[in-house]
Scaffold this active site. Structure first.
Site, mmCIF file in Angstrom:
data_model
loop_
_atom_site.group_PDB
_atom_site.id
_atom_site.type_symbol
_atom_site.label_atom_id
_atom_site.label_comp_id
_atom_site.label_asym_id
_atom_site.label_seq_id
_atom_site.Cartn_x
_atom_site.Cartn_y
_atom_site.Cartn_z
ATOM 1 N N PHE A 13 0.792 -1.224 0.000
ATOM 2 C CA PHE A 13 0.000 0.000 0.000
ATOM 3 C C PHE A 13 0.826 1.277 0.000
ATOM 4 O O PHE A 13 0.278 2.355 0.106
ATOM 5 C CB PHE A 13 -0.960 0.007 1.188
ATOM 6 N N ASP A 143 -1.693 -8.396 11.310
ATOM 7 C CA ASP A 143 -0.607 -8.716 10.380
ATOM 8 C C ASP A 143 0.722 -8.785 11.129
ATOM 9 O O ASP A 143 1.752 -8.330 10.637
ATOM 10 C CB ASP A 143 -0.535 -7.682 9.251
#
Length: 200
Positions: A13, A143
């Protein structure tokens, strides 16, 4: 007031840079607009800010954030964080990047020293302390993996990269606590792999 110095890395991202902000060394994450999945890019940017108001020794601190960016940058926004270096637990475990601990290890003699018991315990305690704090604030990382645990020059582990994190609000429907974002498949919690509710 913000001056980018050098790239530190990039991910799904966006990109991270070493920079200075009002004279202090910081890390800057620029979240890029994804032509394939704009919603996911937007979610990642706002997820990073779940920890913006938190301060803890084992969590990378957010200094500032902005959604203002020149159109030429193709950026959703910028997040300025404390600079904790560019060494991760992944580098230390696997001997990659700038970290290559020379010597004879106990297994296979590949030239990499295994972590000492003291380092293993200290790193584990730092990570657990950081996670316990995040969970006490209703934040789940989603994550957590060695590449998202940074190790400072002082040997302190700090949890970073909150682009998949969620803030669990009390009183919300349990169905809203199902993970809508990615994260690294090989490091997902068992309940997420089963499609169950996210818990702290």
């Amino acid at each position: 007031q913000l001056c980018l110095l050098q790239p530190l890395g990039s991910g799904g991202f966006g990109s991270v840079y070493k920079a200075t902000y009002h004279g202090a060394t910081v890390a800057v994450k620029q979240v890029k607009k994804s032509s394939k999945n704009r919603l996911a890019s937007r979610q990642s940017f706002w997820a990073e800010l779940n920890v913006a108001w938190l301060q803890h020794d084992n969590v990378v601190r957010v200094v500032a954030a902005s959604t203002c960016a020149p159109a030429s940058q193709n950026s959703l926004g910028t997040i300025i964080m404390e600079y904790v270096g560019n060494i991760t637990l992944h580098h230390v475990i696997y001997g990659t990047g700038d970290v290559w601990r020379q010597g004879e290890d106990d297994e296979g003699g590949c030239g990499r020293l295994a972590l000492s018991m003291e380092e293993t315990v200290c790193y584990s305690c730092d990570i657990m302390t950081g996670l316990a704090f995040l969970h006490s604030q209703g934040i789940v990382h989603l994550d957590l993996k060695p590449a998202n645990v940074f190790i400072t020059e002082q040997g302190v582990c700090k949890i970073g990269d909150f682009g998949c994190s969620q803030k669990l609000e009390e009183g919300l429907s349990q169905s809203l606590h199902v993970c809508q974002q990615g994260g690294t498949y090989t490091h997902r919690a068992p309940e997420l792999l089963k499609g169950e509710r996210v818990t702290a």
